[in-house]
Design a protein around this motif. Structure first.
Motif, mmCIF file in Angstrom:
data_model
loop_
_atom_site.group_PDB
_atom_site.id
_atom_site.type_symbol
_atom_site.label_atom_id
_atom_site.label_comp_id
_atom_site.label_asym_id
_atom_site.label_seq_id
_atom_site.Cartn_x
_atom_site.Cartn_y
_atom_site.Cartn_z
ATOM 1 N N GLU A 119 0.808 -1.214 0.000
ATOM 2 C CA GLU A 119 0.000 0.000 0.000
ATOM 3 C C GLU A 119 0.843 1.267 0.000
ATOM 4 O O GLU A 119 0.313 2.359 -0.227
ATOM 5 N N PHE A 120 2.145 1.150 0.264
ATOM 6 C CA PHE A 120 3.021 2.317 0.224
ATOM 7 C C PHE A 120 3.552 2.582 -1.186
ATOM 8 O O PHE A 120 4.172 3.607 -1.423
ATOM 9 N N GLU A 121 3.291 1.664 -2.086
ATOM 10 C CA GLU A 121 3.717 1.828 -3.474
ATOM 11 C C GLU A 121 2.715 2.702 -4.223
ATOM 12 O O GLU A 121 1.559 2.836 -3.805
ATOM 13 N N THR A 122 3.146 3.342 -5.303
ATOM 14 C CA THR A 122 2.231 4.160 -6.102
ATOM 15 C C THR A 122 1.123 3.291 -6.685
ATOM 16 O O THR A 122 1.335 2.115 -6.972
ATOM 17 N N ILE A 123 -0.038 3.884 -6.868
ATOM 18 C CA ILE A 123 -1.205 3.118 -7.276
ATOM 19 C C ILE A 123 -1.020 2.520 -8.669
ATOM 20 O O ILE A 123 -1.443 1.391 -8.935
ATOM 21 N N PHE A 124 -0.374 3.273 -9.578
ATOM 22 C CA PHE A 124 -0.216 2.727 -10.931
ATOM 23 C C PHE A 124 0.817 1.607 -10.948
ATOM 24 O O PHE A 124 0.689 0.658 -11.722
ATOM 25 N N ALA A 125 1.855 1.699 -10.104
ATOM 26 C CA ALA A 125 2.829 0.609 -10.030
ATOM 27 C C ALA A 125 2.149 -0.677 -9.560
ATOM 28 O O ALA A 125 2.440 -1.767 -10.076
ATOM 29 N N ARG A 126 1.256 -0.580 -8.580
ATOM 30 C CA ARG A 126 0.526 -1.761 -8.110
ATOM 31 C C ARG A 126 -0.378 -2.318 -9.203
ATOM 32 O O ARG A 126 -0.450 -3.535 -9.414
ATOM 33 N N ALA A 127 -1.061 -1.413 -9.896
ATOM 34 C CA ALA A 127 -1.962 -1.850 -10.963
ATOM 35 C C ALA A 127 -1.182 -2.493 -12.107
ATOM 36 O O ALA A 127 -1.596 -3.519 -12.659
ATOM 37 N N LEU A 128 -0.037 -1.897 -12.461
ATOM 38 C CA LEU A 128 0.755 -2.441 -13.561
ATOM 39 C C LEU A 128 1.405 -3.763 -13.157
ATOM 40 O O LEU A 128 1.553 -4.665 -13.997
ATOM 41 N N ALA A 129 1.796 -3.911 -11.895
ATOM 42 C CA ALA A 129 2.340 -5.190 -11.434
ATOM 43 C C ALA A 129 1.302 -6.294 -11.579
ATOM 44 O O ALA A 129 1.631 -7.431 -11.958
ATOM 45 N N TRP A 130 0.049 -5.972 -11.306
ATOM 46 C CA TRP A 130 -1.038 -6.941 -11.501
ATOM 47 C C TRP A 130 -1.160 -7.314 -12.978
ATOM 48 O O TRP A 130 -1.341 -8.489 -13.316
ATOM 49 N N VAL A 131 -1.054 -6.341 -13.843
ATOM 50 C CA VAL A 131 -1.139 -6.602 -15.287
ATOM 51 C C VAL A 131 -0.009 -7.531 -15.727
ATOM 52 O O VAL A 131 -0.233 -8.480 -16.495
ATOM 53 N N VAL A 132 1.204 -7.289 -15.242
ATOM 54 C CA VAL A 132 2.338 -8.130 -15.624
ATOM 55 C C VAL A 132 2.131 -9.566 -15.134
ATOM 56 O O VAL A 132 2.421 -10.530 -15.854
ATOM 57 N N LEU A 133 1.609 -9.734 -13.933
ATOM 58 C CA LEU A 133 1.340 -11.080 -13.418
ATOM 59 C C LEU A 133 0.269 -11.781 -14.241
ATOM 60 O O LEU A 133 0.368 -12.988 -14.513
ATOM 61 N N VAL A 134 -0.749 -11.043 -14.660
ATOM 62 C CA VAL A 134 -1.769 -11.624 -15.543
ATOM 63 C C VAL A 134 -1.150 -12.029 -16.873
ATOM 64 O O VAL A 134 -1.481 -13.083 -17.431
ATOM 65 N N MET A 135 -0.229 -11.224 -17.371
ATOM 66 C CA MET A 135 0.471 -11.582 -18.603
ATOM 67 C C MET A 135 1.317 -12.840 -18.410
ATOM 68 O O MET A 135 1.410 -13.681 -19.318
ATOM 69 N N VAL A 136 1.926 -12.981 -17.237
ATOM 70 C CA VAL A 136 2.758 -14.155 -16.959
ATOM 71 C C VAL A 136 1.914 -15.419 -16.925
ATOM 72 O O VAL A 136 2.204 -16.408 -17.612
ATOM 73 N N TRP A 137 0.846 -15.410 -16.124
ATOM 74 C CA TRP A 137 0.038 -16.621 -15.944
ATOM 75 C C TRP A 137 -0.967 -16.832 -17.072
ATOM 76 O O TRP A 137 -1.468 -17.942 -17.248
ATOM 77 N N GLY A 138 -1.261 -15.784 -17.829
ATOM 78 C CA GLY A 138 -2.150 -15.942 -18.978
ATOM 79 C C GLY A 138 -1.417 -16.072 -20.290
ATOM 80 O O GLY A 138 -2.045 -16.205 -21.341
#
Length: 626
Positions: free
Chosen positions: A294-313
Motif C-alpha cells: 500500500e506504500f507503493e504508487t497506485i499505478f505501479a501496483r496496478a501495472l504489477a497486476w497486469v504483468v502477473l496476468v500476462m505471466v500466468w495468462g
C-alpha cells in the motif's frame, strides 16, 4: 535608452514607428545584418541598395548598444505579465473583471491550457484503440493504393470507375490488419526509391529489376527476412493489382530460387534467434508483493497486476491491450479476460473472440494478488468504458490519464516497473520486500522484452513435461483446432491444470521440480556485460532452495485458501496431475470434436491407463456464471 530609435533617415523611422509601436519590438524583429536587410527591402522596395545597407549597419549598431536596456525591459515585461493583475480602469462589474483577468493574465491562460489538455485526455473516445487501428489501416491503404495507381496496374481502371473510388481502394485490401499493410509498405518503399534512382521507373519490368535490387541489399548486409518480406510485398501488389498470373514476377521460378538462396545465406551469417528472456521466480514473487504494498504508487501496483496476468495468462503486450475490461469477469473460478480484435481474432476472422484464464488461487508468495489487483482496476480511477486495458499514467504514477497506451509504450512502462522491483525475502513465515535492495539494478530491466512475461508459463510447463499440444492452449495457439464453443470449454480446463501444476512445482516441488539456473545465469551474464557484479545479482534472484528435499520455495500448496462462502469448487482430484494423462485427455476431446461437433461431453468417470488411475471427468462449467 529604451525610448530611443535608431539614427537613420527620418522618413524610414516614421514608417517603422507605424509598424512597430516601441523600439523594443523593432529590436526583436531582426537578429543579424542579413535579417535587417531583408526587413528593410521587404517594407521599402524602392530604396537603393546602398541606402538599405547603410541603414542596416546603423540599426545593427543601435541594437548592440541598446541590448542591455532591452534585456531589462523584457525581464520586467515577463514579471509584470506573470505576477501583476491588470489595471481596474474601465471595469464595470465583477463579471467584466473576471473576463478581463482570464483573457490577459498569463498565469490564468497557462492554467486554462493545462485544464483543456486534461479534459482532452478524459474525453478520449471509449473505442479509441479501434479508431486508431482503423486510421492506421486507412493510412497504409492509401500508401499502397498510390503504389498501384502510379504503376497503372489493371485494377486502377476498375476501381476508378466506381461511384466511390476511395472506398473501393480501402476495400481492395480486404480485412488485412494495419500492421500487415504497414510491413508490406515498409518492404516496398526502399525498392521503389532504388528503382526510381537507378532505372528511372517506379515499377519493375522484369526479373532483372528485382534481382539486382535484392542483390544490392544483400551486399549491403540486410537482415535475413528482407528477401522474403519484399517477395511477399511484391506478390501482394501484383495480386491486388490484377496483374495476369503468367506475368507476375513474384511467381517466377528464377526469382523464387534467388529468394530461397539469399535467405539461406543470410540465415547462416546471422546469429541464431533467441526467445525472449524468462522472468525469474524472484521477479514473480516481487511483483505479487508489489501489488499488495500500500506504500507503493497506485499505478505501479496496478501495472504489477497486469504483468502477473500476462505471466500466468501467457499474454503479449498487444494481447493485454486487446482485453475488453467491461466484458471480463472475476469469479470464484478465477479471472476470465475476453480479448477483442487481435492478430488472430476479430469480427473478420473465423474466431471472433478469445478468452484468457488465470486460476483463482494462483500465487507463489501467499498474497492474494489476483483479487487485490482486480479491486484496484475496479476503482473509480481505473474503471471507465474503453476497448483496451492499460491507460497512460501520470508522471508521478499516483494516478492515470484516460489515454490509450500503444503496446510499444506499455513495454517501456513494464521495464520501468521492473527497474523499481525490490528483492523479496522470507522472514517470520511470510514474504517481504527489502527496503533498499533492487532486484534489477544497473539497468538490468533492459534484459527483458515485452514478450518475456508470455515466455514464463510456457517454458516452465515444457520443463515439467507438458507437450506442445497441451501448451498450445496457453498462448491460444490452438485456435482453429476445435469449434469456438468446444475451444472455450477445453481451454479453460487445460490452462487451469497447467497453471496449478507449475504453481505447485515452484511452491513445494513434489515429483516435478523446476530449476531456474538458466534464467538466473542469463541475468548474471547481462549484469557482467554491463560491468556489474554477477554474484550480487545471483544472490538476489536465488530464492528457491532444497531444504525440503525438492528445489522449491519450501511452502505448502496452495499458498492461499478461500473461505467456504467464496464457493471454491474443485473439479479435479487433489492428487498430482499426470501431464501424460492430461495430454491424452485433451487429445481424446479434440478427436471427438472433429468427428462430430454436435456431440456433447457426458459427465461421469472414465478409466485411466493400465495403472488403474481413476480421474474425474472434466466438468464443463461456464466461468461467467454464478
Amino acid at each position: 535608452m529604451s525610448d530611443v530609435w535608431p539614427s537613420i533617415d527620418p522618413v524610414l523611422i516614421t514608417s517603422l514607428q507605424q509598424l512597430f509601436k516601441t523600439p523594443l519590438q523593432l529590436q526583436a524583429a531582426f537578429d543579424s545584418e542579413e535579417d535587417c536587410y531583408t526587413l528593410l527591402t521587404g517594407h521599402f522596395p524602392d530604396l537603393i541598395d546602398e541606402d538599405v545597407r547603410n541603414a542596416s549597419a546603423e540599426m545593427i549598431r543601435w541594437q548592440s548598444v541598446s541590448a542591455p536596456a532591452f534585456k531589462r525591459l523584457r525581464m520586467q515585461s515577463v514579471a509584470d505579465g506573470l505576477f501583476v493583475l491588470p489595471s481596474p480602469q474601465g471595469i464595470i462589474d465583477v463579471r467584466d473583471s473576471f473576463s478581463s483577468i482570464t483573457q490577459s493574465s498569463t498565469v490564468v491562460v497557462l492554467e486554462l491550457a493545462s485544464k483543456k489538455r486534461q479534459r482532452k485526455y478524459k474525453d478520449e473516445a471509449p473505442d479509441v484503440r479501434a479508431k486508431k487501428l482503423d486510421a492506421e489501416r486507412k493510412k497504409y491503404t492509401v500508401f499502397l493504393a498510390n503504389v498501384i495507381k502510379t504503376a497503372k496496374l489493371p485494377v486502377v481502371q476498375i476501381v476508378e470507375s466506381l461511384d466511390d473510388p476511395f472506398s473501393g481502394w480501402v476495400h481492395l485490401f480486404a480485412a488485412r490488419r494495419a500492421n500487415t499493410l504497414k510491413n508490406r509498405y515498409k518492404s516496398w518503399r526502399p525498392f521503389q526509391n532504388w528503382l526510381e534512382l537507378h532505372r528511372g521507373r517506379i515499377f519493375p519490368l522484369n526479373c532483372k529489376d528485382i534481382i539486382d535490387y535484392m542483390q544490392f541489399r544483400v551486399d549491403e548486409g540486410c537482415g535475413k527476412t528482407v528477401p522474403e518480406s519484399f517477395s511477399i510485398a511484391l506478390n501482394l501488389i501484383e495480386v491486388l493489382g490484377r496483374v495476369p498470373e503468367d506475368q507476375q514476377l513474384s511467381k517466377e521460378s528464377l526469382w523464387l530460387g534467388h529468394v530461397k538462396s539469399w535467405s539461406a545465406e543470410l540465415a547462416a551469417d546471422s546469429p541464431p534467434r533467441r526467445p525472449a528472456e524468462m522472468y525469474t521466480v524472484a521477479m514473480i514473487v516481487a511483483l505479487e508483493l508489489t501489488v499488495e504494498d500500500e506504500f507503493e504508487t497506485i499505478f505501479a501496483r496496478a501495472l504489477a497486476w497486469v504483468v502477473l496476468v500476462m505471466v500466468w495468462g501467457a499474454l503479449r503486450c498487444d494481447d493485454i491491450q486487446s482485453v475488453l475490461p467491461h466484458r471480463s469477469h472475476f469469479s470464484r473460478f478465477g479471472l476470465r479476460l475476453l480479448l477483442g480484435k487481435t492478430k488472430t481474432t476479430g469480427p473478420d476472422k473465423p474466431q471472433k473472440e478469445v478468452i484468457a484464464h488465470v486460476h483463482r488461487t494462483i500465487s507463489l508468495s501467499g498474497v492474494d494478488w489476483l483479487e487485490i489487483g482486480h479491486d484496484i482496476w475496479k476503482s473509480d480511477a481505473f474503471s471507465y468504458r474503453r476497448d483496451y486495458l492499460v491507460m497512460e499514467p501520470r508522471k508521478d504514477w499516483e494516478g492515470v490519464r484516460r489515454k490509450f497506451v500503444p503496446p510499444s509504450e506499455l513495454s517501456s512502462l513494464i521495464r520501468k516497473l521492473l527497474s523499481s522491483l525490490r528483492v523479496p525475502t522470507f522472514r517470520n513465515s511470510r514474504w517481504e520486500l527489502a527496503p533498499t535492495q533492487l532486484l534489477l539494478p544497473d539497468g538490468l530491466e533492459m534484459h527483458f522484452s515485452g514478450h518475456s512475461p508470455r515466455n514464463f508459463l510456457t517454458s516452465v510447463a515444457a520443463l515439467l513435461g507438458f507437450s506442445k499440444d497441451m501448451r498450445a492452449y496457453l498462448g491460444r495457439w490452438s485456435i482453429g483446432m476445435t469449434s469456438s464453443e468446444e475451444y472455450v470449454r477445453t481451454a479453460r480446463q487445460v490452462v487451469y491444470k497447467i497453471q496449478k501444476a507449475v504453481n505447485r512445482s515452484i511452491v513445494e516441488g513434489r515429483d516435478d521440480e523446476y530449476f531456474e539456473d538458466e534464467a538466473i545465469e542469463s541475468v548474471c551474464k547481462a549484469a557482467e556485460a554491463s560491468g556489474a557484479n554477477p554474484n550480487r545479482i545471483r544472490r538476489r534472484h536465488t530464492i528457491m532452495n532444497t531444504l525440503s528435499g525438492h528445489n522449491c520455495l519450501g511452502q505448502v500448496f496452495p499458498t492461499i485458501t478461500l473461505a467456504e462462502d467464496d464457493g471454491q469448487v474443485v473439479t479435479e482430484t487433489d492428487q498430482d496431475v499426470d501431464p501424460v494423462l492430461l495430454e491424452e485427455d485433451a487429445r481424446s476431446m479434440l478427436a471427438a470434436t472433429s468427428k462430430s461437433r454436435e456431440e456433447k461431453d457426458v459427465g461421469g468417470e472414465r478409466q485411466g491407463h493400465s495403472r488403474g488411475v481413476k480421474l474425474h471427468c472434466i466438468v464443463l462449467v461456464d466461468v461467467s456464471g454464478p
